[in-house]
Design a protein around this motif. Structure first.
Motif, PDB file in Angstrom:
ATOM      1  N   THR A   3       9.466  -6.843 -15.585  1.00  0.00           N
ATOM      2  CA  THR A   3      10.935  -6.996 -15.923  1.00  0.00           C
ATOM      3  C   THR A   3      11.628  -6.156 -14.901  1.00  0.00           C
ATOM      4  O   THR A   3      12.844  -6.257 -14.788  1.00  0.00           O
ATOM      5  N   ARG A   4      11.039  -5.537 -13.591  1.00  0.00           N
ATOM      6  CA  ARG A   4      11.597  -4.794 -12.747  1.00  0.00           C
ATOM      7  C   ARG A   4      12.513  -3.971 -13.432  1.00  0.00           C
ATOM      8  O   ARG A   4      13.756  -3.668 -12.679  1.00  0.00           O
ATOM      9  N   ASN A   5      12.125  -2.961 -14.258  1.00  0.00           N
ATOM     10  CA  ASN A   5      12.951  -2.094 -14.685  1.00  0.00           C
ATOM     11  C   ASN A   5      12.716  -0.539 -13.860  1.00  0.00           C
ATOM     12  O   ASN A   5      11.877  -0.034 -14.307  1.00  0.00           O
ATOM     13  N   TYR A   6      13.335  -0.551 -12.823  1.00  0.00           N
ATOM     14  CA  TYR A   6      13.113   0.310 -11.885  1.00  0.00           C
ATOM     15  C   TYR A   6      13.690   1.905 -12.554  1.00  0.00           C
ATOM     16  O   TYR A   6      12.973   2.850 -12.229  1.00  0.00           O
ATOM     17  N   LYS A   7      14.728   1.667 -13.358  1.00  0.00           N
ATOM     18  CA  LYS A   7      15.035   2.886 -13.922  1.00  0.00           C
ATOM     19  C   LYS A   7      14.003   3.795 -14.782  1.00  0.00           C
ATOM     20  O   LYS A   7      13.571   4.924 -14.676  1.00  0.00           O
ATOM     21  N   MET A   8      13.470   3.082 -15.689  1.00  0.00           N
ATOM     22  CA  MET A   8      12.596   3.254 -16.651  1.00  0.00           C
ATOM     23  C   MET A   8      11.216   3.753 -15.913  1.00  0.00           C
ATOM     24  O   MET A   8      10.364   4.799 -16.117  1.00  0.00           O
ATOM     25  N   LEU A   9      10.624   3.100 -14.580  1.00  0.00           N
ATOM     26  CA  LEU A   9       9.697   3.400 -13.972  1.00  0.00           C
ATOM     27  C   LEU A   9       9.776   4.816 -13.430  1.00  0.00           C
ATOM     28  O   LEU A   9       8.922   5.415 -13.197  1.00  0.00           O
ATOM     29  N   SER A  10      10.927   4.882 -12.785  1.00  0.00           N
ATOM     30  CA  SER A  10      11.456   6.080 -12.077  1.00  0.00           C
ATOM     31  C   SER A  10      11.252   7.197 -13.211  1.00  0.00           C
ATOM     32  O   SER A  10      10.785   8.350 -12.718  1.00  0.00           O
ATOM     33  N   GLN A  25      -7.926  -4.772  -6.846  1.00  0.00           N
ATOM     34  CA  GLN A  25      -7.645  -5.249  -5.390  1.00  0.00           C
ATOM     35  C   GLN A  25      -7.032  -3.877  -4.625  1.00  0.00           C
ATOM     36  O   GLN A  25      -7.172  -3.770  -3.534  1.00  0.00           O
ATOM     37  N   LEU A  26      -6.181  -3.024  -5.356  1.00  0.00           N
ATOM     38  CA  LEU A  26      -5.771  -1.657  -4.752  1.00  0.00           C
ATOM     39  C   LEU A  26      -6.879  -0.986  -4.427  1.00  0.00           C
ATOM     40  O   LEU A  26      -6.869  -0.200  -3.213  1.00  0.00           O
ATOM     41  N   GLU A  27      -7.913  -0.933  -5.148  1.00  0.00           N
ATOM     42  CA  GLU A  27      -9.174   0.022  -5.086  1.00  0.00           C
ATOM     43  C   GLU A  27      -9.816  -0.402  -3.645  1.00  0.00           C
ATOM     44  O   GLU A  27     -10.420   0.380  -2.970  1.00  0.00           O
ATOM     45  N   ARG A  28      -9.801  -2.010  -3.408  1.00  0.00           N
ATOM     46  CA  ARG A  28     -10.500  -2.460  -2.271  1.00  0.00           C
ATOM     47  C   ARG A  28      -9.828  -1.889  -0.857  1.00  0.00           C
ATOM     48  O   ARG A  28     -10.644  -1.995   0.051  1.00  0.00           O
ATOM     49  N   ILE A  29      -8.578  -1.594  -0.791  1.00  0.00           N
ATOM     50  CA  ILE A  29      -7.925  -1.149   0.349  1.00  0.00           C
ATOM     51  C   ILE A  29      -7.912   0.381   0.297  1.00  0.00           C
ATOM     52  O   ILE A  29      -6.532   0.785   0.767  1.00  0.00           O
ATOM     53  N   ASN A  30      -8.398   1.153  -0.629  1.00  0.00           N
ATOM     54  CA  ASN A  30      -8.518   2.493  -0.715  1.00  0.00           C
ATOM     55  C   ASN A  30      -7.043   3.115  -1.205  1.00  0.00           C
ATOM     56  O   ASN A  30      -6.376   3.855  -0.722  1.00  0.00           O
ATOM     57  N   MET A  31      -6.501   2.158  -2.208  1.00  0.00           N
ATOM     58  CA  MET A  31      -5.266   2.888  -2.851  1.00  0.00           C
ATOM     59  C   MET A  31      -5.424   2.905  -4.235  1.00  0.00           C
ATOM     60  O   MET A  31      -4.367   2.731  -4.945  1.00  0.00           O
ATOM     61  N   GLY A  32      -6.474   3.257  -4.818  1.00  0.00           N
ATOM     62  CA  GLY A  32      -6.477   3.188  -6.315  1.00  0.00           C
ATOM     63  C   GLY A  32      -5.926   4.459  -6.847  1.00  0.00           C
ATOM     64  O   GLY A  32      -5.927   4.402  -8.118  1.00  0.00           O
ATOM     65  N   LYS A  33      -5.519   5.326  -6.113  1.00  0.00           N
ATOM     66  CA  LYS A  33      -4.778   6.517  -6.649  1.00  0.00           C
ATOM     67  C   LYS A  33      -3.302   6.482  -6.107  1.00  0.00           C
ATOM     68  O   LYS A  33      -2.513   7.633  -6.145  1.00  0.00           O
ATOM     69  N   SER A  34      -2.797   5.497  -5.944  1.00  0.00           N
ATOM     70  CA  SER A  34      -1.448   5.382  -5.233  1.00  0.00           C
ATOM     71  C   SER A  34      -0.511   4.995  -6.419  1.00  0.00           C
ATOM     72  O   SER A  34      -0.860   4.826  -7.704  1.00  0.00           O
ATOM     73  N   LEU A  35       0.898   5.114  -6.154  1.00  0.00           N
ATOM     74  CA  LEU A  35       1.927   4.703  -7.130  1.00  0.00           C
ATOM     75  C   LEU A  35       1.600   3.226  -7.511  1.00  0.00           C
ATOM     76  O   LEU A  35       1.972   3.125  -8.844  1.00  0.00           O
ATOM     77  N   LYS A  72      13.567   6.089  -6.839  1.00  0.00           N
ATOM     78  CA  LYS A  72      13.981   4.698  -7.057  1.00  0.00           C
ATOM     79  C   LYS A  72      13.421   3.988  -5.745  1.00  0.00           C
ATOM     80  O   LYS A  72      12.797   2.849  -5.881  1.00  0.00           O
ATOM     81  N   SER A  73      13.428   4.528  -4.801  1.00  0.00           N
ATOM     82  CA  SER A  73      13.086   3.944  -3.236  1.00  0.00           C
ATOM     83  C   SER A  73      11.660   3.824  -3.225  1.00  0.00           C
ATOM     84  O   SER A  73      11.035   2.912  -2.916  1.00  0.00           O
ATOM     85  N   GLU A  74      10.810   4.707  -3.958  1.00  0.00           N
ATOM     86  CA  GLU A  74       9.481   4.728  -3.813  1.00  0.00           C
ATOM     87  C   GLU A  74       9.000   3.579  -4.736  1.00  0.00           C
ATOM     88  O   GLU A  74       7.986   2.961  -4.520  1.00  0.00           O
ATOM     89  N   ILE A  75       9.569   3.675  -5.960  1.00  0.00           N
ATOM     90  CA  ILE A  75       9.407   2.296  -6.689  1.00  0.00           C
ATOM     91  C   ILE A  75       9.614   1.087  -6.443  1.00  0.00           C
ATOM     92  O   ILE A  75       8.619   0.265  -6.312  1.00  0.00           O
ATOM     93  N   VAL A  76      10.619   0.839  -5.633  1.00  0.00           N
ATOM     94  CA  VAL A  76      10.944  -0.346  -4.958  1.00  0.00           C
ATOM     95  C   VAL A  76       9.786  -0.733  -3.882  1.00  0.00           C
ATOM     96  O   VAL A  76       9.582  -1.678  -3.946  1.00  0.00           O
ATOM     97  N   GLU A  77       9.576   0.533  -3.049  1.00  0.00           N
ATOM     98  CA  GLU A  77       8.545   0.063  -1.920  1.00  0.00           C
ATOM     99  C   GLU A  77       7.303  -0.331  -2.646  1.00  0.00           C
ATOM    100  O   GLU A  77       6.424  -1.144  -2.055  1.00  0.00           O
ATOM    101  N   ALA A  78       6.733   0.438  -3.745  1.00  0.00           N
ATOM    102  CA  ALA A  78       5.778   0.161  -4.160  1.00  0.00           C
ATOM    103  C   ALA A  78       5.378  -1.343  -5.010  1.00  0.00           C
ATOM    104  O   ALA A  78       4.649  -2.122  -4.799  1.00  0.00           O
ATOM    105  N   ILE A  79       6.721  -1.796  -5.826  1.00  0.00           N
ATOM    106  CA  ILE A  79       6.740  -2.921  -6.290  1.00  0.00           C
ATOM    107  C   ILE A  79       6.733  -4.202  -5.190  1.00  0.00           C
ATOM    108  O   ILE A  79       5.980  -5.195  -5.475  1.00  0.00           O
TER     109      ILE A  79
END
Length: 487
Positions: free
Chosen positions: A235-242, A211-221, A249-256
């Motif tokens: 589990t929305r583990n923002y700390k581990m994802l960061s 679905q992300l590749e369909r909107i040209n976001m195949g290499k996004s966060l 963290k703000s970029e992680i939250v925006e992507a999720i």
């Protein structure tokens, strides 16, 4: 000691289930829709059972009707009619099918002639909703595929489940279609490029990536998260994802937030070929002038009567009437009378059970689920003088339309949770309080099961943490780690 066969007389008392009693018990268990089916089936099988279509006919014949707003007098007054009569004028008007003919006139143009706004469309008469497989085949029909490629693509479409995921492997496709790896891989890509986005994926992660590749976001966060860290996304583990992605963290939250708002984990589910089963209430409870009134659902249920023709045949003494014929007619008339009485008794029992529930749970009808009181089958059985098994049959698969919504009758029965220094509460009432706590919680700091147990203890409701977790799971509420949100 030798074994031998011999006859012996023995007196014993036992309960025999006659066919009539079995029929009465079966009718008592049926819900509103099943009852309508049973009525039609009995009318087809028993010629002595008829539908009364006019108020003038059969005034002195045994009949049955369904609707009432007051409990009939069980001592002196006759049984009250429960359903209005079916008038002959209720029949559907004749339809002129020429108006709906599937004609395609080459000279017709909407610019010259506009049909009325309320004219029925030809598509209104389509009886079956196209499913996922039909939708994908329609798209493949517009693709430039040869006969060989078409067969492989159809095999892939035929192995998609209701969620739109592929339930086979490339090796199985190659083996069952006798194609090469390149052909199978190419045709799988063709199917994955169809609508809806994410179709024919092997799992949720691949579906979200498509679905992300369909909107040209195949290499996004977002694509990196759904591909490599889907468990942390759940589990929305923002700390581990960061830490693992090296992003803020703000970029992680925006992507999720983008993933949850714009992508779907099950792309085929909206096209699932499942018929919607609507609940038809068996009884209505309405508040009129400050008092609750009970009314049985009488929609589309006919008024029944014993055929006067068969009654006349039974009383007639003609030389042409054989003993076997009279026995047959007598059995059918007796069966019709018993069926009518069984239906009538069923409706009266439902009314009395609903009336008893209304007395016990009056606060619920005024204030909602939080005011639900503990109630067991024995309470209602003793209140109306019936056996618990009868109450169980009456309340199974039956629904009541109340000011609080359409509710199953079983819902009103709940175990008691004792309180120190106060009245016991129903389990459903406590579930409602837990749901309200979770709805009002701070989404950035959601309540854990232990915290909910402590809040309930402050209200003099002693519950263990495990009990709170069990109630939360029964209400399909996710645990605290899945409810946590960040600003």
């Amino acid at each position: 000691m030798a074994l031998e066969l011999r006859q012996q007389l023995k007196l014993a008392q036992k309960l025999v289930m006659t066919p009539q009693l079995r029929q009465a018990i079966k009718l008592l268990q049926l819900n509103r829709l099943d009852l309508s089916t049973a009525l039609q089936a009995e009318i087809e099988q028993n010629p002595a059972l008829e539908i009364e279509t006019s108020a003038e006919d059969g005034q002195d014949e045994p009949s049955y009707s369904l609707s009432t707003t007051a409990e009939p007098d069980r001592t002196n007054a006759p049984e009250t009619d429960f359903t209005p009569l079916l008038a002959a004028s209720d029949a559907l008007p004749d339809t002129n099918w020429e108006e709906y003919a599937n004609n395609f006139d080459s000279n017709f143009s909407f610019s010259k002639e506009t049909p009325p706004a309320d004219a029925p469309s030809q598509f209104d008469f389509i009886s079956e909703k196209p499913g996922l497989s039909a939708y994908l085949q329609w798209q493949l029909a517009h693709s430039e595929l040869d006969e060989r490629e078409w067969e492989i693509a159809l095999y892939i479409v035929g192995n998609l489940n209701r969620y739109g995921f592929l339930e086979t492997t490339l090796e199985d496709i190659i083996e069952n279609t006798n194609c090469t790896f390149d052909e199978a891989d190419y045709l799988l890509e063709v199917v994955q490029e169809l609508d809806p986005p994410g179709i024919a994926a092997r799992n949720v992660s691949e579906s979200l990536k498509l679905q992300l590749e369909r909107i040209n976001m195949g290499k996004s966060l977002a694509a990196q998260i759904v591909t490599d860290h889907l468990n942390l996304l759940e589990t929305r583990n923002y700390k581990m994802l960061s830490r693992l992605t090296g992003r803020k963290k703000s970029e992680i939250v925006e992507a999720i937030n983008f993933i949850t708002a714009n992508l779907t984990p099950f792309p085929g589910l909206p096209y699932a070929e499942e018929a919607t089963n609507y609940i038809v209430p068996d009884v209505y409870v309405e508040k009129i002038d400050g008092e609750y009134v009970i009314k049985l659902n009488d929609d589309d249920l006919p008024k029944l009567k014993v055929s006067s023709y068969y009654q006349d045949l039974l009383q007639a003494t003609t030389p042409t009437t054989t003993k076997e014929s009279k026995t047959y007619i007598a059995d059918k008339v007796k069966s019709a009378e018993w069926f009518i009485r069984s239906i009538h008794q069923r409706q009266r029992t439902i009314y009395r059970v609903m009336e008893s529930i209304l007395r016990f749970q009056h606060d619920f009808f005024d204030n909602g689920p939080a005011a639900l009181k503990p109630l067991i089958l024995r309470d209602v059985a003793e209140d109306i003088g019936m056996h618990e098994s009868t109450i169980s049959r009456v309340t199974s698969n039956k629904y009541a339309h109340t000011p609080q919504g359409i509710i199953e009758l079983k819902y009103f029965f709940s175990t008691a949770i004792p309180r120190e220094g106060g009245d016991a509460l129903a389990a459903e009432s406590i579930k409602t309080r837990i749901r309200q706590m979770i709805q009002e919680e701070d989404k950035t700091k959601p309540l854990s099961d232990s915290a909910i147990a402590e809040l309930l203890a402050d209200r003099n409701i002693q519950l263990a943490r495990r009990t709170v977790a069990k109630y939360r799971e029964q209400m399909k509420i996710p645990p605290v780690k899945h409810r946590r949100q960040t600003n």
